[in-house]
Write a protein that holds these residues in place. Structure first.
Motif, PDB file in Angstrom:
ATOM      1  N   ARG A 147       0.831  -1.201   0.000  1.00 43.85           N
ATOM      2  CA  ARG A 147       0.000   0.000   0.000  1.00 43.85           C
ATOM      3  C   ARG A 147       0.865   1.250   0.000  1.00 43.85           C
ATOM      4  O   ARG A 147       1.999   1.251   0.472  1.00 43.85           O
ATOM      5  N   SER A 148       0.297   2.319  -0.521  1.00 46.89           N
ATOM      6  CA  SER A 148       0.984   3.605  -0.470  1.00 46.89           C
ATOM      7  C   SER A 148       1.131   4.043   0.977  1.00 46.89           C
ATOM      8  O   SER A 148       0.260   3.791   1.821  1.00 46.89           O
ATOM      9  N   PHE A 149       2.243   4.707   1.273  1.00 45.88           N
ATOM     10  CA  PHE A 149       2.527   5.124   2.639  1.00 45.88           C
ATOM     11  C   PHE A 149       1.791   6.428   2.933  1.00 45.88           C
ATOM     12  O   PHE A 149       2.163   7.503   2.459  1.00 45.88           O
ATOM     13  N   THR A 150       0.725   6.331   3.721  1.00 45.93           N
ATOM     14  CA  THR A 150      -0.001   7.502   4.195  1.00 45.93           C
ATOM     15  C   THR A 150      -0.254   7.331   5.689  1.00 45.93           C
ATOM     16  O   THR A 150      -0.427   6.211   6.177  1.00 45.93           O
ATOM     17  N   THR A 151      -0.296   8.440   6.411  1.00 46.02           N
ATOM     18  CA  THR A 151      -0.575   8.354   7.833  1.00 46.02           C
ATOM     19  C   THR A 151      -2.016   7.896   8.080  1.00 46.02           C
ATOM     20  O   THR A 151      -2.301   7.264   9.099  1.00 46.02           O
ATOM     21  N   GLN A 152      -2.924   8.178   7.148  1.00 44.32           N
ATOM     22  CA  GLN A 152      -4.305   7.733   7.305  1.00 44.32           C
ATOM     23  C   GLN A 152      -4.389   6.215   7.272  1.00 44.32           C
ATOM     24  O   GLN A 152      -5.040   5.596   8.122  1.00 44.32           O
ATOM     25  N   PHE A 153      -3.717   5.579   6.290  1.00 45.67           N
ATOM     26  CA  PHE A 153      -3.725   4.126   6.222  1.00 45.67           C
ATOM     27  C   PHE A 153      -3.068   3.530   7.468  1.00 45.67           C
ATOM     28  O   PHE A 153      -3.556   2.549   8.036  1.00 45.67           O
ATOM     29  N   LEU A 154      -1.990   4.145   7.915  1.00 41.42           N
ATOM     30  CA  LEU A 154      -1.296   3.642   9.099  1.00 41.42           C
ATOM     31  C   LEU A 154      -2.180   3.731  10.329  1.00 41.42           C
ATOM     32  O   LEU A 154      -2.278   2.777  11.116  1.00 41.42           O
ATOM     33  N   GLU A 155      -2.856   4.857  10.514  1.00 43.85           N
ATOM     34  CA  GLU A 155      -3.732   5.027  11.681  1.00 43.85           C
ATOM     35  C   GLU A 155      -4.872   4.010  11.661  1.00 43.85           C
ATOM     36  O   GLU A 155      -5.157   3.350  12.665  1.00 43.85           O
ATOM     37  N   GLU A 156      -5.544   3.886  10.522  1.00 40.58           N
ATOM     38  CA  GLU A 156      -6.662   2.942  10.411  1.00 40.58           C
ATOM     39  C   GLU A 156      -6.210   1.511  10.667  1.00 40.58           C
ATOM     40  O   GLU A 156      -6.903   0.726  11.331  1.00 40.58           O
ATOM     41  N   THR A 157      -5.047   1.167  10.139  1.00 43.16           N
ATOM     42  CA  THR A 157      -4.552  -0.194  10.282  1.00 43.16           C
ATOM     43  C   THR A 157      -4.170  -0.496  11.726  1.00 43.16           C
ATOM     44  O   THR A 157      -4.492  -1.563  12.273  1.00 43.16           O
ATOM     45  N   LEU A 158      -3.491   0.427  12.394  1.00 44.44           N
ATOM     46  CA  LEU A 158      -3.091   0.200  13.781  1.00 44.44           C
ATOM     47  C   LEU A 158      -4.307   0.080  14.700  1.00 44.44           C
ATOM     48  O   LEU A 158      -4.298  -0.722  15.646  1.00 44.44           O
ATOM     49  N   LYS A 159      -5.352   0.831  14.448  1.00 48.00           N
ATOM     50  CA  LYS A 159      -6.570   0.708  15.251  1.00 48.00           C
ATOM     51  C   LYS A 159      -7.196  -0.675  15.073  1.00 48.00           C
ATOM     52  O   LYS A 159      -7.662  -1.301  16.038  1.00 48.00           O
ATOM     53  N   ARG A 160      -7.193  -1.167  13.827  1.00 45.67           N
ATOM     54  CA  ARG A 160      -7.713  -2.522  13.577  1.00 45.67           C
ATOM     55  C   ARG A 160      -6.865  -3.573  14.280  1.00 45.67           C
ATOM     56  O   ARG A 160      -7.383  -4.526  14.846  1.00 45.67           O
ATOM     57  N   LEU A 161      -5.559  -3.412  14.222  1.00 47.45           N
ATOM     58  CA  LEU A 161      -4.656  -4.404  14.797  1.00 47.45           C
ATOM     59  C   LEU A 161      -4.689  -4.398  16.319  1.00 47.45           C
ATOM     60  O   LEU A 161      -4.454  -5.427  16.956  1.00 47.45           O
ATOM     61  N   HIS A 162      -4.992  -3.263  16.897  1.00 47.49           N
ATOM     62  CA  HIS A 162      -5.017  -3.135  18.352  1.00 47.49           C
ATOM     63  C   HIS A 162      -6.149  -3.933  18.980  1.00 47.49           C
ATOM     64  O   HIS A 162      -5.998  -4.519  20.069  1.00 47.49           O
ATOM     65  N   GLN A 163      -7.297  -4.001  18.323  1.00 45.90           N
ATOM     66  CA  GLN A 163      -8.499  -4.593  18.916  1.00 45.90           C
ATOM     67  C   GLN A 163      -8.325  -6.050  19.347  1.00 45.90           C
ATOM     68  O   GLN A 163      -8.653  -6.405  20.488  1.00 45.90           O
ATOM     69  N   PRO A 164      -7.830  -6.938  18.490  1.00 41.46           N
ATOM     70  CA  PRO A 164      -7.762  -8.349  18.912  1.00 41.46           C
ATOM     71  C   PRO A 164      -6.748  -8.626  20.010  1.00 41.46           C
ATOM     72  O   PRO A 164      -6.868  -9.639  20.705  1.00 41.46           O
ATOM     73  N   THR A 165      -5.757  -7.753  20.208  1.00 38.14           N
ATOM     74  CA  THR A 165      -4.772  -8.017  21.262  1.00 38.14           C
ATOM     75  C   THR A 165      -5.423  -7.960  22.636  1.00 38.14           C
ATOM     76  O   THR A 165      -5.098  -8.765  23.521  1.00 38.14           O
ATOM     77  N   GLY A 166      -6.332  -7.018  22.833  1.00 40.76           N
ATOM     78  CA  GLY A 166      -7.020  -6.912  24.118  1.00 40.76           C
ATOM     79  C   GLY A 166      -7.916  -8.108  24.385  1.00 40.76           C
ATOM     80  O   GLY A 166      -7.976  -8.619  25.512  1.00 40.76           O
ATOM     81  N   LYS A 167      -8.622  -8.564  23.354  1.00 40.59           N
ATOM     82  CA  LYS A 167      -9.491  -9.728  23.525  1.00 40.59           C
ATOM     83  C   LYS A 167      -8.678 -10.970  23.886  1.00 40.59           C
ATOM     84  O   LYS A 167      -9.072 -11.767  24.746  1.00 40.59           O
ATOM     85  N   MET A 168      -7.535 -11.130  23.226  1.00 43.27           N
ATOM     86  CA  MET A 168      -6.703 -12.292  23.508  1.00 43.27           C
ATOM     87  C   MET A 168      -6.110 -12.217  24.916  1.00 43.27           C
ATOM     88  O   MET A 168      -6.032 -13.218  25.623  1.00 43.27           O
ATOM     89  N   PHE A 169      -5.706 -11.016  25.327  1.00 45.99           N
ATOM     90  CA  PHE A 169      -5.159 -10.855  26.676  1.00 45.99           C
ATOM     91  C   PHE A 169      -6.188 -11.243  27.726  1.00 45.99           C
ATOM     92  O   PHE A 169      -5.881 -11.984  28.672  1.00 45.99           O
ATOM     93  N   GLN A 170      -7.411 -10.759  27.571  1.00 41.75           N
ATOM     94  CA  GLN A 170      -8.445 -11.078  28.557  1.00 41.75           C
ATOM     95  C   GLN A 170      -8.763 -12.570  28.569  1.00 41.75           C
ATOM     96  O   GLN A 170      -9.054 -13.142  29.631  1.00 41.75           O
ATOM     97  N   ALA A 171      -8.714 -13.209  27.407  1.00 37.48           N
ATOM     98  CA  ALA A 171      -8.980 -14.650  27.338  1.00 37.48           C
ATOM     99  C   ALA A 171      -7.864 -15.464  27.974  1.00 37.48           C
ATOM    100  O   ALA A 171      -8.080 -16.610  28.384  1.00 37.48           O
TER     101      ALA A 171
END
Length: 267
Positions: free
Chosen positions: A230-254
């Motif tokens: 993908r092209s390097f944009t801060t928008q793509f980076l922000e959206e992607t990091l927010k998506r990636l952050h979500q499952p880590t919390g669920k896995m930690f709690q499990a």
């Protein structure tokens, strides 16, 4: 919107990192480019150091074929608890004093903006965020199976042959969490020195050698082929990091028990 999580007063986080990988960028070896990036970050990460990172290449026949040394540049805060590491092939944000995801994301985007202003990155090939927890409890662990009082029992061997105490145990699982996104979860019962060292970043309270349990969450997006980068944009980076952050919390709690949650809350 950020997914809100409980903030524990005795959180076991040892290190949090986020990384962006890209095709080789010669601009990120040029002194004037690195100077401008340093000036853009000087109020947050004013100290710059040069490091040598060794890369080992293995052959299927066994042994090490080649050892390469790559020069990278680390920008640090005065306390050496936050840094940005920039190389011609990746940049990484690291911290041993993590407050919350919005604060960490802000730092990541600030570094990304400073690099984007140099037009140095042609494309993004991988984005990842990683949390490493080192769990220690105020109770003697004589047998690694006793960690089942603190972490999910399924993280420990279900087979008990009665041949002696369980000294260590480890495992790894990989989950597909979305379109080209994955979560690699590693865990281990350890008896030894800390996994996360006290250098180059400083830990607030560096623990002694002993028994602890490691939870390691690596959530990442990766292009399947160079054409899918993908092209390097801060928008793509922000959206992607927010998506990636979500499952880590669920896995930690499990992965933890209510007894461990109470310990993290200081109860």
């Amino acid at each position: 919107m950020y997914d809100r999580r409980e903030v524990y007063s005795n959180a076991p986080l040892a290190l949090v990192t986020a990384e962006v990988r890209y095709p080789y960028s010669p601009r990120l070896r040029q002194a004037d480019t690195l100077d401008r990036i340093q000036l853009a970050l000087e109020d947050e990460l004013p100290i710059r150091k040069t490091e040598q990172r060794a890369t080992l290449e293995f052959s299927f026949e066994g042994g090490i074929n080649k050892k390469q040394s790559t020069e990278v540049y680390r920008y640090l805060n005065h306390a050496s608890t936050r840094s940005a590491v920039i190389s011609p092939e990746a940049f990484t944000i690291e911290t041993t004093r993590y407050s919350d995801f919005p604060d960490f994301l802000d730092l990541m985007l600030r570094v990304a903006t400073a690099i984007a202003n140099e037009k140095a990155i042609p494309a993004i090939e991988r984005v990842g965020i990683r949390y490493i927890d080192e769990i220690r409890v105020p109770h003697e662990i004589e047998d690694a199976s006793q960690w089942s009082n603190w972490v999910a029992p399924t993280l420990l061997p279900q087979l008990n042959p009665g041949v002696g105490p369980l000294k260590s145990s480890q495992g790894v699982s990989v989950f597909e969490t979305g379109d080209s996104t994955y979560l690699q979860f590693q865990y281990a019962a350890v008896d030894g020195p800390p996994i996360v060292s006290n250098s180059p970043l400083r830990r607030t309270n560096f623990p002694e050698t002993g028994k602890f349990f490691v939870l390691d969450f690596d959530s990442f997006w990766q292009s399947g082929t160079p054409e899918e980068s993908r092209s390097f944009t801060t928008q793509f980076l922000e959206e992607t990091l927010k998506r990636l952050h979500q499952p880590t919390g669920k896995m930690f709690q499990a992965a933890i028990t209510d007894r461990l949650r109470d310990l993290f809350r200081g109860e």
